[in-house]
Design a protein around this motif. Structure first.
Motif, mmCIF file in Angstrom:
data_model
loop_
_atom_site.group_PDB
_atom_site.id
_atom_site.type_symbol
_atom_site.label_atom_id
_atom_site.label_comp_id
_atom_site.label_asym_id
_atom_site.label_seq_id
_atom_site.Cartn_x
_atom_site.Cartn_y
_atom_site.Cartn_z
ATOM 1 N N LEU A 23 73.558 -51.140 75.692
ATOM 2 C CA LEU A 23 74.172 -52.205 74.897
ATOM 3 C C LEU A 23 75.622 -52.477 75.293
ATOM 4 C CD1 LEU A 23 72.806 -51.257 71.340
ATOM 5 C CD2 LEU A 23 72.069 -53.156 72.781
ATOM 6 N N GLY B 218 68.204 -55.189 67.002
ATOM 7 C CA GLY B 218 69.153 -54.969 68.089
ATOM 8 C C GLY B 218 70.598 -54.973 67.650
ATOM 9 N N ASP B 219 70.875 -55.413 66.428
ATOM 10 C CA ASP B 219 72.248 -55.336 65.901
ATOM 11 C C ASP B 219 72.619 -53.878 65.642
ATOM 12 O OD1 ASP B 219 72.404 -58.058 66.013
ATOM 13 O OD2 ASP B 219 72.238 -58.401 63.850
ATOM 14 N N HIS C 101 76.762 -57.799 67.147
ATOM 15 C CA HIS C 101 75.623 -58.674 67.430
ATOM 16 C C HIS C 101 75.772 -59.271 68.822
ATOM 17 C CE1 HIS C 101 72.428 -61.614 66.734
ATOM 18 N NE2 HIS C 101 73.257 -62.560 67.135
ATOM 19 N N LYS C 102 74.914 -58.790 69.750
ATOM 20 C CA LYS C 102 74.915 -59.282 71.124
ATOM 21 C C LYS C 102 76.309 -59.253 71.737
ATOM 22 C CE LYS C 102 70.806 -62.142 70.480
ATOM 23 N NZ LYS C 102 70.201 -63.498 70.545
ATOM 24 N N GLY D 227 66.286 -57.444 75.024
ATOM 25 C CA GLY D 227 66.515 -58.497 74.041
ATOM 26 C C GLY D 227 65.648 -59.731 74.228
ATOM 27 N N LYS D 228 64.754 -59.723 75.234
ATOM 28 C CA LYS D 228 63.879 -60.869 75.486
ATOM 29 C C LYS D 228 62.443 -60.525 75.113
ATOM 30 C CE LYS D 228 67.200 -63.298 77.397
ATOM 31 N NZ LYS D 228 67.192 -63.514 78.851
#
Length: 525
Positions: A330, A357-358, A393-394, A481-482
């Motif tokens: 990440l 994913g956060d 977040h991302k 993330g995809k």
């Protein structure tokens, strides 16, 4: 001329026996006194300050001032009357010993290592030391009064399901008691002793013990008058796999069998914790025990007294620890915070905009160390409270505000895919992803796998995926993330990760109804 040899000889003057010069006397007195003091652990009492330098006198004075009392008799005499023996009786058809309230499978290494202790024969023998005889199951543990009117604390596993509860006080008197409420998640219970209004009680400590502090474990396991052992606090915040709210004080003391639910006192005579488990690879005490902190006890007991149950805050997410591999995937500098595997539909977190994913790294501007700390923090708050969550977040930091829901008392957990010929992972079909040591197939093409992602149909036992716990029937939902639907989708994301010179890639996996993230090495193309 007179010859000197002929002169009369004068005998030399002798000192009376038993007399010494003042200098020698002072020196010998100091030495003797010092030896005697050393034998008894005391400061050296000199014969008189006239023979001691001012510097030495000040040192000796300081030593005497900081000395602590030897032994714990005064403390024990004060607190022991508040400790009680708790005996329960349960009418049930099932008489075999059971360990249903333990978090570990019977006979497993964890079950052997971490044992409840309390009962005529200790553990094993079921929760609280219970034993079956015919249709009657009896159990024995300890507890302690927290108020003069008869409210007392013990362990949930001591009184859970009890039809009859009796307590025996330190002076040998027996009273009936009723269960006011229990909390399985923290293993605490509140009972009310009937027939008295002036019971001696203990005070729950307002502070936290320090590592190295003395601690006294007091119990009244069999109504025989009590038992006391001493040790030190060796750790705080221990997680023994009992549940998401594990926050135990570890005390290195030989806690006796039957002490389950008994108090652990500090040297001020205040309760720092409730003894609940021992580390027991051999079946007996090896001198390591675990206590529920007084802060937790206060919170739980107050709710049990008020309404008989415990309500906890809830944000509705599946979370997991941030490992170093996940942190690297990440782009995080430190492996800290709680990774959101999946927000629950229509839960407080999902409504606030939190996504899979956060990473939640703050609660009300206070840093969150890991997933377990987040669970404890949120669980200690009241439902309906408004809180702020710091979220990564991302790659971007943001702050979200949400209102806590109430943690459900029970959750239905599905077992996942059935082990049959039509289930995923049984037909051997699919495409290989050799870098990950997997064979996968589109989930929609495999019965029972759902419509999203790719299902794992085979795992190389020597591959990276197997090492990280992936198994047949797991469904890969996302890579980096995809969303993925085919093996080619996975390969494409791996190629992108390699081009970006990443060492690992983060995948989201569903096992049954639970989701989690796993960091897998990218490998060579």
């Amino acid at each position: 001329m007179t010859n000197p040899a002929d002169l009369p000889k004068i005998p030399p003057q002798k000192k009376p026996r038993g007399l010494l010069s003042m200098r020698k006397f002072a020196l010998m007195a100091s030495v003797v006194a010092g030896l005697g003091a050393a034998a008894y652990g005391l400061s050296t009492p000199y014969a008189t300050d006239a023979f001691v330098s001012p510097a030495h006198a000040q040192v000796n004075k300081d030593v005497r001032q900081v000395q602590q009392p030897i032994g714990f008799a005064d403390i024990v005499e004060r607190v022991k009357p508040s400790v009680i023996s708790v005996r329960v009786r349960i009418e049930e058809k099932q008489t075999a010993d059971n360990n249903d309230d333990l978090p570990f499978p019977p006979g497993s290494p964890m079950e052997r290592f971490f044992r409840r202790f309390g009962g005529p024969d200790g553990f094993p023998g079921g929760p609280g030391g219970r034993r079956g005889r015919g249709n009657l199951v009896t159990g024995q543990g300890s507890g302690f009064f927290i108020s003069a009117d008869g409210y007392a604390v013990t362990n949930n596993h001591v009184v859970d399901g009890a039809d009859k509860v009796e307590v025996t006080t330190d002076d040998g008197k027996t009273y009936k008691a009723k269960v006011i409420g229990t909390d399985k998640r923290t293993d605490l219970a509140l009972i009310k002793v009937e027939g008295g209004s002036n019971f001696p009680f203990a005070k729950l400590s307002d502070g936290e013990p320090r590592i190295g502090d003395w601690v006294l474990a007091v119990g009244n396991p069999f109504g025989l008058g009590g038992t006391v052992t001493a040790g030190i606090v060796s750790a705080r915040g221990r997680d023994i796999g009992n549940g998401p709210y594990d926050d135990f004080i570890q005390i290195d003391a030989p806690v006796n069998k039957g002490n389950s639910g008994g108090p652990a006192f500090d040297t001020a005579g205040e309760v720092i914790g409730v003894n609940t488990a021992i580390y027991s690879p051999s079946g007996g005490s090896v001198g390591i025990a675990f206590s529920i902190p007084s802060a937790t006890v206060k919170n739980v007991v107050a709710q049990l007294k008020d309404k008989g149950t415990v309500s906890r805050g809830w944000i509705g997410v599946q979370i997991q620890p941030v490992t170093q591999e996940i942190a690297d995937s990440l782009g995080l500098k430190k492996a800290e915070g709680a990774l959101v595997a999946e927000p629950q539909t229509n839960g407080p977190a999902a409504k606030a905009g939190i996504e899979s994913g956060d990473v939640i790294n703050k609660v009300n501007d206070q840093p969150v160390k890991d997933a377990r700390e987040l669970a404890r923090t949120i669980g200690g708050m009241a439902p309906g409270a408004s809180i702020k969550l710091g979220v990564l977040h991302k790659g971007s930091e943001k702050t979200l505000t949400l209102t806590l829901g109430e943690l459900p008392n029970a959750k239905s957990i599905k077992t996942g895919f059935n082990d049959n010929d039509n289930g995923p992972g049984r037909n051997g079909n699919g495409s290989d992803v050799p870098n990950l040591g997997l064979t996968v197939a589109p989930a929609k093409s495999v019965a029972g796998a759902g419509k999203e992602g790719v299902v794992i149909t085979n795992v190389n036992p020597d591959g990276a995926s197997a090492e990280r716990g992936l198994k047949e029937g797991d469904v890969i939902l996302e890579v980096a993330g995809k969303s993925v639907a085919t093996a080619d989708d996975i390969r494409n994301e791996l190629n992108i990760a390699r081009a970006d010179k990443k060492n690992s890639v983060l995948i989201r996996v569903r096992s049954g109804d639970s989701s989690r993230f796993v960091a897998l090495p990218v490998g060579k193309g």
